[in-house]
Design a protein around this motif. Structure first.
Motif, PDB file in Angstrom:
ATOM      1  N   GLU A  48       0.824  -1.208   0.000  1.00  0.00           N
ATOM      2  CA  GLU A  48       0.000   0.000   0.000  1.00  0.00           C
ATOM      3  C   GLU A  48       0.865   1.267   0.000  1.00  0.00           C
ATOM      4  OE1 GLU A  48      -2.785   0.009   3.246  1.00  0.00           O
ATOM      5  OE2 GLU A  48      -3.057   2.179   3.097  1.00  0.00           O
ATOM      6  N   GLY A  49       0.544   2.161  -0.886  1.00  0.00           N
ATOM      7  CA  GLY A  49       1.288   3.425  -0.936  1.00  0.00           C
ATOM      8  C   GLY A  49       2.574   3.335  -1.742  1.00  0.00           C
ATOM      9  N   GLU A  50       2.803   2.200  -2.405  1.00  0.00           N
ATOM     10  CA  GLU A  50       4.027   2.061  -3.201  1.00  0.00           C
ATOM     11  C   GLU A  50       3.681   1.859  -4.683  1.00  0.00           C
ATOM     12  OE1 GLU A  50       7.579   0.474  -0.712  1.00  0.00           O
ATOM     13  OE2 GLU A  50       5.937  -0.946  -0.494  1.00  0.00           O
ATOM     14  N   GLU A  51       4.711   1.648  -5.457  1.00  0.00           N
ATOM     15  CA  GLU A  51       4.559   1.593  -6.914  1.00  0.00           C
ATOM     16  C   GLU A  51       5.127   0.271  -7.423  1.00  0.00           C
ATOM     17  OE1 GLU A  51       6.706   3.632  -5.340  1.00  0.00           O
ATOM     18  OE2 GLU A  51       5.360   5.322  -5.002  1.00  0.00           O
TER      19      GLU A  51
ATOM     20  N   LYS B  77       7.613   2.883   6.523  1.00  0.00           N
ATOM     21  CA  LYS B  77       6.391   3.477   5.958  1.00  0.00           C
ATOM     22  C   LYS B  77       5.120   2.849   6.518  1.00  0.00           C
ATOM     23  CE  LYS B  77       7.057   0.635   1.870  1.00  0.00           C
ATOM     24  NZ  LYS B  77       8.482   0.330   2.013  1.00  0.00           N
ATOM     25  N   PHE B  78       5.258   1.689   7.167  1.00  0.00           N
ATOM     26  CA  PHE B  78       4.063   1.019   7.689  1.00  0.00           C
ATOM     27  C   PHE B  78       3.746   1.392   9.137  1.00  0.00           C
ATOM     28  CE2 PHE B  78       5.814  -2.090   4.554  1.00  0.00           C
ATOM     29  CZ  PHE B  78       4.839  -1.897   3.591  1.00  0.00           C
ATOM     30  N   ILE B  79       4.608   2.147   9.771  1.00  0.00           N
ATOM     31  CA  ILE B  79       4.353   2.440  11.187  1.00  0.00           C
ATOM     32  C   ILE B  79       3.616   3.766  11.311  1.00  0.00           C
ATOM     33  CG2 ILE B  79       6.252   1.036  12.067  1.00  0.00           C
ATOM     34  CD1 ILE B  79       7.874   3.589  12.424  1.00  0.00           C
ATOM     35  N   ARG B  80       2.712   3.790  12.251  1.00  0.00           N
ATOM     36  CA  ARG B  80       1.935   5.005  12.480  1.00  0.00           C
ATOM     37  C   ARG B  80       2.251   5.489  13.892  1.00  0.00           C
ATOM     38  NH1 ARG B  80       1.713   4.425   7.916  1.00  0.00           N
ATOM     39  NH2 ARG B  80       0.026   3.726   6.551  1.00  0.00           N
ATOM     40  N   LEU B  81       3.331   6.204  14.030  1.00  0.00           N
ATOM     41  CA  LEU B  81       3.741   6.724  15.331  1.00  0.00           C
ATOM     42  C   LEU B  81       4.057   8.203  15.184  1.00  0.00           C
ATOM     43  CD1 LEU B  81       6.275   3.958  16.490  1.00  0.00           C
ATOM     44  CD2 LEU B  81       3.961   4.296  17.359  1.00  0.00           C
ATOM     45  N   LEU B  82       3.640   8.980  16.163  1.00  0.00           N
ATOM     46  CA  LEU B  82       3.973  10.398  16.158  1.00  0.00           C
ATOM     47  C   LEU B  82       5.421  10.528  16.652  1.00  0.00           C
ATOM     48  CD1 LEU B  82       2.207  12.811  15.411  1.00  0.00           C
ATOM     49  CD2 LEU B  82       1.754  13.130  17.844  1.00  0.00           C
TER      50      LEU B  82
ATOM     51  N   ARG C  44      19.397   7.649  10.054  1.00  0.00           N
ATOM     52  CA  ARG C  44      19.309   8.659   9.000  1.00  0.00           C
ATOM     53  C   ARG C  44      17.855   8.789   8.521  1.00  0.00           C
ATOM     54  NH1 ARG C  44      23.767   7.520   4.596  1.00  0.00           N
ATOM     55  NH2 ARG C  44      25.119   7.525   6.394  1.00  0.00           N
ATOM     56  N   ASP C  45      17.201   7.651   8.308  1.00  0.00           N
ATOM     57  CA  ASP C  45      15.802   7.667   7.859  1.00  0.00           C
ATOM     58  C   ASP C  45      14.876   8.215   8.940  1.00  0.00           C
ATOM     59  OD1 ASP C  45      16.445   6.506   5.440  1.00  0.00           O
ATOM     60  OD2 ASP C  45      14.743   5.121   5.512  1.00  0.00           O
ATOM     61  N   LEU C  46      15.133   7.799  10.176  1.00  0.00           N
ATOM     62  CA  LEU C  46      14.260   8.234  11.274  1.00  0.00           C
ATOM     63  C   LEU C  46      14.311   9.746  11.443  1.00  0.00           C
ATOM     64  CD1 LEU C  46      15.092   5.509  13.952  1.00  0.00           C
ATOM     65  CD2 LEU C  46      12.870   5.850  12.854  1.00  0.00           C
ATOM     66  N   THR C  47      15.515  10.310  11.428  1.00  0.00           N
ATOM     67  CA  THR C  47      15.627  11.761  11.641  1.00  0.00           C
ATOM     68  C   THR C  47      14.999  12.513  10.455  1.00  0.00           C
ATOM     69  OG1 THR C  47      17.899  11.650  10.846  1.00  0.00           O
ATOM     70  CG2 THR C  47      17.605  11.699  13.210  1.00  0.00           C
ATOM     71  N   ALA C  48      15.119  11.934   9.249  1.00  0.00           N
ATOM     72  CA  ALA C  48      14.472  12.562   8.081  1.00  0.00           C
ATOM     73  C   ALA C  48      12.954  12.557   8.242  1.00  0.00           C
ATOM     74  CB  ALA C  48      14.873  11.833   6.808  1.00  0.00           C
ATOM     75  N   ARG C  49      12.443  11.593   8.990  1.00  0.00           N
ATOM     76  CA  ARG C  49      10.997  11.513   9.220  1.00  0.00           C
ATOM     77  C   ARG C  49      10.566  12.291  10.460  1.00  0.00           C
ATOM     78  NH1 ARG C  49       8.532   6.867   6.546  1.00  0.00           N
ATOM     79  NH2 ARG C  49      10.081   6.077   5.111  1.00  0.00           N
ATOM     80  N   GLY C  50      11.478  13.020  11.069  1.00  0.00           N
ATOM     81  CA  GLY C  50      11.120  13.904  12.177  1.00  0.00           C
ATOM     82  C   GLY C  50      11.345  13.339  13.565  1.00  0.00           C
ATOM     83  N   PHE C  51      11.974  12.166  13.656  1.00  0.00           N
ATOM     84  CA  PHE C  51      12.260  11.606  14.983  1.00  0.00           C
ATOM     85  C   PHE C  51      13.421  12.392  15.605  1.00  0.00           C
ATOM     86  CE2 PHE C  51       9.731   8.346  13.148  1.00  0.00           C
ATOM     87  CZ  PHE C  51       9.181   7.620  14.187  1.00  0.00           C
TER      88      PHE C  51
END
Lengths: 157, 285
Positions: free
Chosen positions: A78-81, B202-207, B227-234
């Protein structure tokens, strides 16, 4: 014709995040809804490149089929291509794709999509930038995967 | 101490400087090369906190640092998950029930369970790195009301390398708990995710602002993940990781595990990310 509900779902798809309304309208004109049953082969390696998919739900595995063996190298959901290479000419499918669960997606004819990208450069620039993001992300993940970080050599390969 | 005053020797607690013999209670095969040993806790040895490690000694062969992977609130025994990759680990995993090995410890800093209270907890493990995280998972599940949502992301090389399969499946059924496992390569029988552990983000829904993140696994995996986490605002300050370097003495004397101004054995292995950030990309370290 895409139903209104699918259009709403599609507008929220990360690939189309921030797309201007006129460009979304143009895409909608080329889109059609598809579903796949679990375990359905969506395309095989060397198939002529045809469709580009935005996945709305479900999971698909990207595989390499060898005699007597299938290796799963990636899952997309979901959400990918799926099928970004269909937008390039003279490229047949590099891998096999199979649905792991019931999948709902929106499909675009790659040839038509590319032709429209060339005709309307604003539209083309938007689509190609998003495709480049997908390719860059896949390349990064592949490089990371190649490191084999969980082996006993711990990524020292 | 002033001139002429006799020196006073301070005795180390039992099991710190010299290994205490302990009996093997059981050895369970987790994967083709990884085994979990339950050992008796030697009398007088202190209990452990999640994230700490012991030095396990096979007499006449050698000594290695091994993270404790059992329940910290289960007194009387110590659990270790060991991958057989060399002479010492081979000797450990081929122990029979009733045979013994030496234990020193527990050593090092622990996962920040107090700082995680009242927050979502995101645990990211790679390979054998799930073992040092398991005590933290046991702690959170035992004190479930103290923590918000628990998300466990686990990456392994292939389906046959996935540790604790039954526990992962059981944890995923618990309320407010999400477990996602991915492998680098899978066969047709694998129905889970395929791809590196960061592809699960991309599958996790956490603030991000309400989440504490704990990572354990190969250093390069942790680097990419952060690196990915900080780019996502962690927030970097809400990220902790375990840096397991070349621990030898485990008490900060020998210097083998030095990491900038720190010794991983006594100032770590668990560090808050900003502490070790300047040293993670240095080839020389």
């Amino acid at each position: 014709m895409i139903p209104a509900g699918v259009r709403t779902s599609l507008a929220k798809h990360p690939f189309l995040e921030g797309i201007p309304e006129p460009l979304l309208d143009k895409l909608m004109g080329m889109a059609f809804e598809v579903t796949f049953e679990p375990d359905q082969v969506i395309f095989r390696e060397a198939d002529p490149s045809s469709f580009f998919y935005l996945i709305l739900s479900g999971t698909i595995s990207v595989e390499i089929a060898m005699p007597g063996r299938v290796l799963r190298i990636q899952t997309v959901g979901e959400g990918e291509e799926l099928g970004w290479s269909s937008i390039m000419e003279k490229v047949n499918k590099q891998f096999q794709a199979r649905s792991l669960s019931a999948v709902k997606a929106v499909a675009f004819d790659g040839v038509r999509l590319k032709a429209e990208c060339e005709r309307d450069t604003d539209f083309g620039y938007f689509v190609m930038c998003r495709i480049l993001e997908v390719v860059a992300e896949r390349l990064r993940a592949t490089r990371f995967q190649m490191l084999d970080v969980y082996s006993s050599r711990g990524g020292a390969a | 101490m002033t001139a002429g005053e006799p020196a006073t020797l301070i005795a180390a607690p039992p099991g710190i400087m010299e290994p205490l013999p302990a009996q093997v209670l059981s050895v369970d095969k987790e994967t083709h090369d990884t085994f979990t040993l339950r050992m008796e806790q030697p009398p007088g040895m202190a209990g452990f906190r999640p994230g700490q490690f012991s030095m396990l000694y096979v007499f006449g062969v050698g000594e290695l640092p091994i993270s404790i992977s059992g329940d910290p609130e289960h007194p009387g025994e110590l659990t270790y998950t060991v991958r057989s990759v060399g002479p010492v680990t081979y000797q450990l995993v081929t122990r029979q029930q009733g045979e013994s090995a030496g234990i020193r410890g527990p050593f090092g800093t622990s996962w920040p369970m107090a700082e995680c209270r009242g927050k979502n907890v995101l645990l990211i493990a790679g390979g054998i790195g799930l073992a040092p995280l398991r005590p933290a998972i046991y702690h959170i599940l035992r004190h479930r009301g103290d923590f918000n949502r628990l998300v466990i992301l686990y990456g392994a090389r292939s389906p046959k390398d996935v540790l604790y399969k039954k526990e992962l499946a059981a944890w995923n059924l618990l309320p407010d708990t999400q477990v996602l496992t991915t492998v680098d390569y899978g066969g047709v029988s694998w129905r889970g995710y395929v791809g590196v552990v960061t592809t699960l983000f991309k599958f996790i829904r956490l603030l991000p602002s309400e989440t504490a993140t704990i990572l354990c696994g190969p250093e390069i995996m942790m680097r990419y993940a952060i690196r990915d986490l900080t780019a996502r605002g962690f927030d970097e300050r809400q990220i902790w990781l375990s840096m397991e370097r070349n621990m030898r003495c485990a008490v900060g004397f020998c210097g083998h595990c030095q990491l900038g101004p720190y010794f991983a054995c006594k100032d770590g292995p668990v560090f808050n990310f900003p502490q070790v950030k300047p040293y993670m990309d240095l080839y020389e370290l």
